[in-house]
Design an enzyme around this catalytic site. Structure first.
Site, PDB file in Angstrom:
ATOM      1  N   VAL A   1       4.174   5.788  -2.430  1.00 57.29           N
ATOM      2  CA  VAL A   1       3.087   4.831  -2.278  1.00 57.29           C
ATOM      3  C   VAL A   1       1.775   5.585  -2.118  1.00 57.29           C
ATOM      4  CG1 VAL A   1       2.165   3.058  -0.722  1.00 57.29           C
ATOM      5  CG2 VAL A   1       4.599   3.120  -1.175  1.00 57.29           C
ATOM      6  N   LYS A   2       0.730   5.029  -2.729  1.00 59.30           N
ATOM      7  CA  LYS A   2      -0.618   5.606  -2.514  1.00 59.30           C
ATOM      8  C   LYS A   2      -1.459   4.618  -1.733  1.00 59.30           C
ATOM      9  CE  LYS A   2      -3.456   6.138  -6.173  1.00 59.30           C
ATOM     10  NZ  LYS A   2      -4.261   6.822  -7.205  1.00 59.30           N
ATOM     11  N   THR A   3      -2.082   5.116  -0.674  1.00 57.78           N
ATOM     12  CA  THR A   3      -2.951   4.244   0.099  1.00 57.78           C
ATOM     13  C   THR A   3      -4.145   5.027   0.611  1.00 57.78           C
ATOM     14  OG1 THR A   3      -2.895   2.441   1.707  1.00 57.78           O
ATOM     15  CG2 THR A   3      -1.927   4.514   2.434  1.00 57.78           C
TER      16      THR A   3
ATOM     17  N   ASP B   1      -3.424  11.859  -3.640  1.00 60.78           N
ATOM     18  CA  ASP B   1      -3.666  11.564  -5.056  1.00 60.78           C
ATOM     19  C   ASP B   1      -5.153  11.265  -5.104  1.00 60.78           C
ATOM     20  OD1 ASP B   1      -3.546  10.993  -7.732  1.00 60.78           O
ATOM     21  OD2 ASP B   1      -2.632   9.020  -7.479  1.00 60.78           O
TER      22      ASP B   1
END
Ligand code: 5RP
Length: 266
Positions: free
Chosen positions: A171-173, A219
């Site tokens: 997951v990207k947050t 990221d």
């Protein structure tokens, strides 16, 4: 998890450190020619060897990246609305077949929890996971934050946990205060997006905090490619993420690299 899935995930997240430095250059898929990415090839080419994985759309991959590059690819496969429209109105734009053809190590899409089309973006994530798992391709879910949402630990924990429950493999947050609460509630690796450009030292501090609080890497886009010294920034971020460098040590790497590139170009 089968061999293909594990193998591709280890292309993205370094198995030796359990961490990754991904470079995000997908911004044009809704923003058009973003500052720093007008000539994407020129910006990205010197950064590629320093990057564990490039997050990019198929159009820019085909046109602007040397296919002989060894850097693994995570393909942005969602889109639809532009920055002028309803951002949550996204669908899947790129097939798994195309991801395989492009030799992607992973695919990524946004979910818009709390926004107008949250339900469609979340069920699209489920469908993408179903399809990608058939071919052993990991899925990155990105917790896009609608204009009306607050980027705090409560909201981002909700979004990350939903992404993991639906089956995202990572997951990207965004970073926020009490980031550790997001990591605690999310059973899959989290990579941090950088957000808007901030001073280099602040971006390094944010990276340091995120890693300390449980992130598996970054990221990151604008805080690298909009920096006055993108190569120095990636090197500094790598030092924090993979080597546990302090913010001072990382800032020195960034500053030294800036000085030496000035000497070469002047
Ligand atoms: C946009 C994205 C970007 O890849 C993500 O936001 C990372 O870039 P930045 O560090 O510039 O925020 O997913 O929706």
């Amino acid at each position: 998890m089968d061999f293909g899935m594990k193998n591709r995930l280890s292309n993205i997240i370094n198995p030796k450190t359990g961490k990754t430095v991904m470079l995000a250059v997908d911004h044009g898929y809704f923003q058009g020619p973003t500052t720093g990415l007008k000539d994407l090839r020129k910006t990205v080419t010197p950064l590629l060897p320093l990057t564990d994985c490039l997050f990019i759309t198929r159009g820019m991959l085909r046109t602007s990246i040397d296919p002989r590059s060894a850097t693994p690819i995570c393909l942005r496969v969602s889109g639809g609305p532009s920055v002028l429209g309803e951002l949550s109105n996204e669908d899947i734009t790129t097939s798994i077949e195309e991801a395989i053809r492009l030799n992607a190590s992973g695919v990524g899409m946004s979910i818009f929890v709390g926004s107008k089309n949250e339900d469609r973006t979340i069920s699209n994530l489920g469908r993408l996971v179903n399809e990608a798992e058939r071919y052993g391709i990991p899925v990155l879910a990105i917790t896009a934050v609608g204009r009306e949402m607050v980027r705090d630990a409560r909201y981002l924990s909700l979004a990350c946990r939903i992404a993991a429950e639906i089956g995202a493999h990572f997951v990207k947050t965004y970073y926020c205060e009490d980031f550790y609460k997001i990591a605690e509630g999310c059973p899959v690796p989290i990579v941090m997006a950088g957000g808007k450009k901030i001073p280099e030292r602040d971006a390094l501090q944010m990276t340091f905090n995120a890693i300390k609080e449980g992130a598996s890497g970054v990221d990151m886009g604008r805080n690298i490619f909009q920096s006055d010294n993108p190569v120095g920034m990636v090197k500094a971020i790598r030092a924090i993420v993979h080597k546990g460098a302090s913010v001072d040590e990382a800032f020195e790497i960034y500053s030294k690299n800036k000085l030496s590139s000035q000497v070469v170009t002047e």
